[in-house]
Scaffold this active site. Sequence first.
Site, PDB file in Angstrom:
ATOM      1  N   TRP A 180       0.869  -1.181   0.000  1.00 31.73           N
ATOM      2  CA  TRP A 180       0.000   0.000   0.000  1.00 31.73           C
ATOM      3  C   TRP A 180       0.907   1.232   0.000  1.00 31.73           C
ATOM      4  O   TRP A 180       1.835   1.312   0.822  1.00 31.73           O
ATOM      5  CB  TRP A 180      -0.920   0.055   1.238  1.00 31.73           C
ATOM      6  CG  TRP A 180      -1.607   1.388   1.301  1.00 31.73           C
ATOM      7  CD1 TRP A 180      -2.626   1.811   0.499  1.00 31.73           C
ATOM      8  CD2 TRP A 180      -1.264   2.487   2.151  1.00 31.73           C
ATOM      9  NE1 TRP A 180      -2.944   3.111   0.817  1.00 31.73           N
ATOM     10  CE2 TRP A 180      -2.132   3.550   1.816  1.00 31.73           C
ATOM     11  CE3 TRP A 180      -0.313   2.695   3.156  1.00 31.73           C
ATOM     12  CZ2 TRP A 180      -2.080   4.794   2.451  1.00 31.73           C
ATOM     13  CZ3 TRP A 180      -0.257   3.928   3.788  1.00 31.73           C
ATOM     14  CH2 TRP A 180      -1.145   4.962   3.443  1.00 31.73           C
ATOM     15  N   GLU A 221      -3.283  -3.027  -2.105  1.00 27.67           N
ATOM     16  CA  GLU A 221      -4.407  -2.353  -1.436  1.00 27.67           C
ATOM     17  C   GLU A 221      -4.691  -1.000  -2.075  1.00 27.67           C
ATOM     18  O   GLU A 221      -3.793  -0.176  -2.230  1.00 27.67           O
ATOM     19  CB  GLU A 221      -4.046  -2.162   0.055  1.00 27.67           C
ATOM     20  CG  GLU A 221      -5.120  -1.455   0.871  1.00 27.67           C
ATOM     21  CD  GLU A 221      -4.724  -1.292   2.343  1.00 27.67           C
ATOM     22  OE1 GLU A 221      -3.547  -1.523   2.684  1.00 27.67           O
ATOM     23  OE2 GLU A 221      -5.602  -0.920   3.143  1.00 27.67           O
ATOM     24  N   LYS A 223      -7.097   2.696  -2.297  1.00 27.91           N
ATOM     25  CA  LYS A 223      -7.632   3.663  -1.342  1.00 27.91           C
ATOM     26  C   LYS A 223      -8.393   4.743  -2.092  1.00 27.91           C
ATOM     27  O   LYS A 223      -8.136   4.980  -3.266  1.00 27.91           O
ATOM     28  CB  LYS A 223      -6.478   4.274  -0.529  1.00 27.91           C
ATOM     29  CG  LYS A 223      -6.949   5.096   0.650  1.00 27.91           C
ATOM     30  CD  LYS A 223      -5.868   5.312   1.684  1.00 27.91           C
ATOM     31  CE  LYS A 223      -6.434   6.137   2.827  1.00 27.91           C
ATOM     32  NZ  LYS A 223      -5.498   6.293   3.923  1.00 27.91           N
ATOM     33  N   ASP A 254      -9.689  -2.721   1.853  1.00 27.25           N
ATOM     34  CA  ASP A 254      -9.802  -2.206   3.224  1.00 27.25           C
ATOM     35  C   ASP A 254     -11.158  -1.520   3.270  1.00 27.25           C
ATOM     36  O   ASP A 254     -11.426  -0.619   2.456  1.00 27.25           O
ATOM     37  CB  ASP A 254      -8.642  -1.234   3.480  1.00 27.25           C
ATOM     38  CG  ASP A 254      -8.679  -0.591   4.852  1.00 27.25           C
ATOM     39  OD1 ASP A 254      -9.762  -0.149   5.277  1.00 27.25           O
ATOM     40  OD2 ASP A 254      -7.619  -0.482   5.488  1.00 27.25           O
ATOM     41  N   HIS A 257     -11.735   2.214   2.841  1.00 25.45           N
ATOM     42  CA  HIS A 257     -11.165   2.885   1.669  1.00 25.45           C
ATOM     43  C   HIS A 257     -12.137   3.083   0.522  1.00 25.45           C
ATOM     44  O   HIS A 257     -11.754   3.102  -0.644  1.00 25.45           O
ATOM     45  CB  HIS A 257      -9.947   2.099   1.169  1.00 25.45           C
ATOM     46  CG  HIS A 257      -8.788   2.164   2.095  1.00 25.45           C
ATOM     47  ND1 HIS A 257      -7.532   1.733   1.758  1.00 25.45           N
ATOM     48  CD2 HIS A 257      -8.680   2.653   3.351  1.00 25.45           C
ATOM     49  CE1 HIS A 257      -6.703   1.912   2.775  1.00 25.45           C
ATOM     50  NE2 HIS A 257      -7.389   2.466   3.753  1.00 25.45           N
ATOM     51  N   HIS A 281      -8.647  -5.890   4.718  1.00 22.84           N
ATOM     52  CA  HIS A 281      -8.315  -5.176   5.939  1.00 22.84           C
ATOM     53  C   HIS A 281      -9.646  -4.834   6.572  1.00 22.84           C
ATOM     54  O   HIS A 281     -10.419  -4.050   6.010  1.00 22.84           O
ATOM     55  CB  HIS A 281      -7.539  -3.885   5.645  1.00 22.84           C
ATOM     56  CG  HIS A 281      -6.070  -4.089   5.564  1.00 22.84           C
ATOM     57  ND1 HIS A 281      -5.190  -3.051   5.329  1.00 22.84           N
ATOM     58  CD2 HIS A 281      -5.318  -5.208   5.728  1.00 22.84           C
ATOM     59  CE1 HIS A 281      -3.953  -3.532   5.333  1.00 22.84           C
ATOM     60  NE2 HIS A 281      -3.995  -4.837   5.558  1.00 22.84           N
ATOM     61  N   ASP A 289     -11.733   7.422   6.543  1.00 20.22           N
ATOM     62  CA  ASP A 289     -10.999   6.190   6.864  1.00 20.22           C
ATOM     63  C   ASP A 289     -10.344   6.379   8.230  1.00 20.22           C
ATOM     64  O   ASP A 289      -9.138   6.409   8.360  1.00 20.22           O
ATOM     65  CB  ASP A 289      -9.955   5.960   5.769  1.00 20.22           C
ATOM     66  CG  ASP A 289      -9.065   4.777   6.058  1.00 20.22           C
ATOM     67  OD1 ASP A 289      -9.511   3.826   6.724  1.00 20.22           O
ATOM     68  OD2 ASP A 289      -7.912   4.811   5.614  1.00 20.22           O
ATOM     69  N   ASP A 291     -10.170   4.542  10.823  1.00 18.88           N
ATOM     70  CA  ASP A 291      -9.547   3.395  11.475  1.00 18.88           C
ATOM     71  C   ASP A 291      -9.918   3.258  12.943  1.00 18.88           C
ATOM     72  O   ASP A 291      -9.057   3.089  13.809  1.00 18.88           O
ATOM     73  CB  ASP A 291      -8.026   3.413  11.283  1.00 18.88           C
ATOM     74  CG  ASP A 291      -7.634   3.164   9.833  1.00 18.88           C
ATOM     75  OD1 ASP A 291      -7.818   2.022   9.390  1.00 18.88           O
ATOM     76  OD2 ASP A 291      -7.185   4.096   9.160  1.00 18.88           O
ATOM     77  N   ASP A 320      -7.103  -3.846  10.541  1.00 16.06           N
ATOM     78  CA  ASP A 320      -6.323  -2.632  10.301  1.00 16.06           C
ATOM     79  C   ASP A 320      -7.026  -1.424  10.905  1.00 16.06           C
ATOM     80  O   ASP A 320      -7.952  -0.886  10.303  1.00 16.06           O
ATOM     81  CB  ASP A 320      -6.103  -2.419   8.796  1.00 16.06           C
ATOM     82  CG  ASP A 320      -5.241  -1.191   8.525  1.00 16.06           C
ATOM     83  OD1 ASP A 320      -4.554  -0.739   9.457  1.00 16.06           O
ATOM     84  OD2 ASP A 320      -5.250  -0.681   7.390  1.00 16.06           O
TER      85      ASP A 320
HETATM   86  C1  RNT Z   1      -3.784   3.021   4.957  1.00 17.22           C
HETATM   87  C2  RNT Z   1      -3.924   1.557   4.717  1.00 17.22           C
HETATM   88  C3  RNT Z   1      -2.800   0.715   5.221  1.00 17.22           C
HETATM   89  C4  RNT Z   1      -2.315   1.129   6.582  1.00 17.22           C
HETATM   90  C5  RNT Z   1      -1.371   0.176   7.242  1.00 17.22           C
HETATM   91  C6  RNT Z   1      -0.682   0.769   8.420  1.00 17.22           C
HETATM   92  O1  RNT Z   1      -4.864   3.732   4.595  1.00 17.22           O
HETATM   93  O2  RNT Z   1      -5.129   1.120   5.242  1.00 17.22           O
HETATM   94  O3  RNT Z   1      -3.190  -0.610   5.207  1.00 17.22           O
HETATM   95  O4  RNT Z   1      -3.375   1.351   7.454  1.00 17.22           O
HETATM   96  O5  RNT Z   1      -0.480  -0.314   6.324  1.00 17.22           O
HETATM   97 ZN    ZN Z   2      -5.498  -0.977   5.270  1.00 18.73          ZN
END
Ligand code: RNT
Ligand code: ZN
Length: 412
Positions: A180, A221, A223, A254, A257, A281, A289, A291, A320
């Site tokens: 990523w 990955e 985004k 993810d 994303h 993720h 995003d 998290d 994640d």
């Molecule tokens: C970032 C991605 C990625 C990170 C990690 C730390 O937007 O989600 O996966 O969160 O690699």
């Molecule tokens: Zn991620």
Amino acid sequence: MSYQEAKKAYAKMGIDTEEAIRRLSNITISLHCWQGDDVIGFDSREALSGGIQTTGNYPGRARTPEELMADMDKAMKLIPGKKKLNLHASYAIFKDGESVGRDKLRPEHFALWVDFAKARGLGIDFNPTFFAHPMVKDNLTLSSPDDSVRKYWIAHGKACLKIAEYFATETGVPTVINFWIPDGYKETPQDRMGPRARYAASMDEILSEKYDKSKVYVTLESKVFGIGLESYTVGSAEFCLSYSASRGITPLMDNGHYHPTEVVSDKISSLLLFNDKVALHVTCGVRWDSDHVVILDDETKEIAKEIVRCGEDKVFIALDYFDASINRVAAWVIGARNVNKALLLALLSPNSEAKALQDSSSFTRMLALSEEMKTMPFSDVWEEYCNRACVPAGIEWLEEVEKYEKEVLLQR
Ligand code: RNT
Ligand code: ZN
């Protein structure tokens, strides 16, 4: 209700709780080391960058490899089921005074992690770290117009492939290595094609490195946007899906994303029609995003249903998120237990019956049945599952974390 009664209640609906427990105990969840220290790592003094952010200043962050390992150990004892260790390259552990650039990382810099994993029977997943580093220039890495920047990060990617292969060889468990990059622009770019062409070429160069495809799964990955990178993301969904499909690697989604009303649960089946595997993720995005810690919300449950319906052996599941506003050990435990709960709920669903109802257009019964399932005695099966896995079934797990906070985390 006791487990035996719950078992009978599910059997009445045609569901075998023993089979659900058996399947669940074979599903691996990859536990992200970066929840323990706010994504800081050990190799760079740079602040977190790349359009991602941790918020909060809860005491007790892990500051050393020993602290991080101890914290993960604590968390893993409170999470039922199979686990895997998910590392970022920035968590390299250097021997006294030694330090090498990310372009020169070697397996030996992760030897202590391998010891840790082996002692606990864990496999290891891996991530090159393309952020929080002085060689990230103007938020660009593999797509940078600057040859020296791209060269540095290509070398990093290649070094990480070797390390991933080492993990797989040492642990005997295949390693998922996820690429990523944060690359993007805050303002509307005048050239969208150039950065994407450079990203593709850089990835091609990385993947030209020889690695054992039976041991290492490469994932990519995508985004939608990052903080400070709102107008353009080089590794968009279309870019990453097309790149993965054309190069025979695995796409990673993810669920933080995508645009807020887009759901990953609806995307899994599409990708699995054209890919042997898909990687996830699992996170909890709130408005952006962000998290947040994974909660047992509708989308997490729906993702779990799709995993189970499509075949859990086809999906790599990793967590994640990075929450610095609550106890970080608890954050791991809550999120991982919720993914397990969502999977158990999915396994305790009348999946084949519901599918047959859909195919015979029996939509009344299909809806009635799926609503009925929501009030089945799930918690008794969960309790049984936790008991068999020797982890606390209820909120008692928190007492252990609170004790650990008092005795260990607050002493830091
Ligand atoms: C970032 C991605 C990625 C990170 C990690 C730390 O937007 O989600 O996966 O969160 O690699
Ligand atoms: Zn991620």
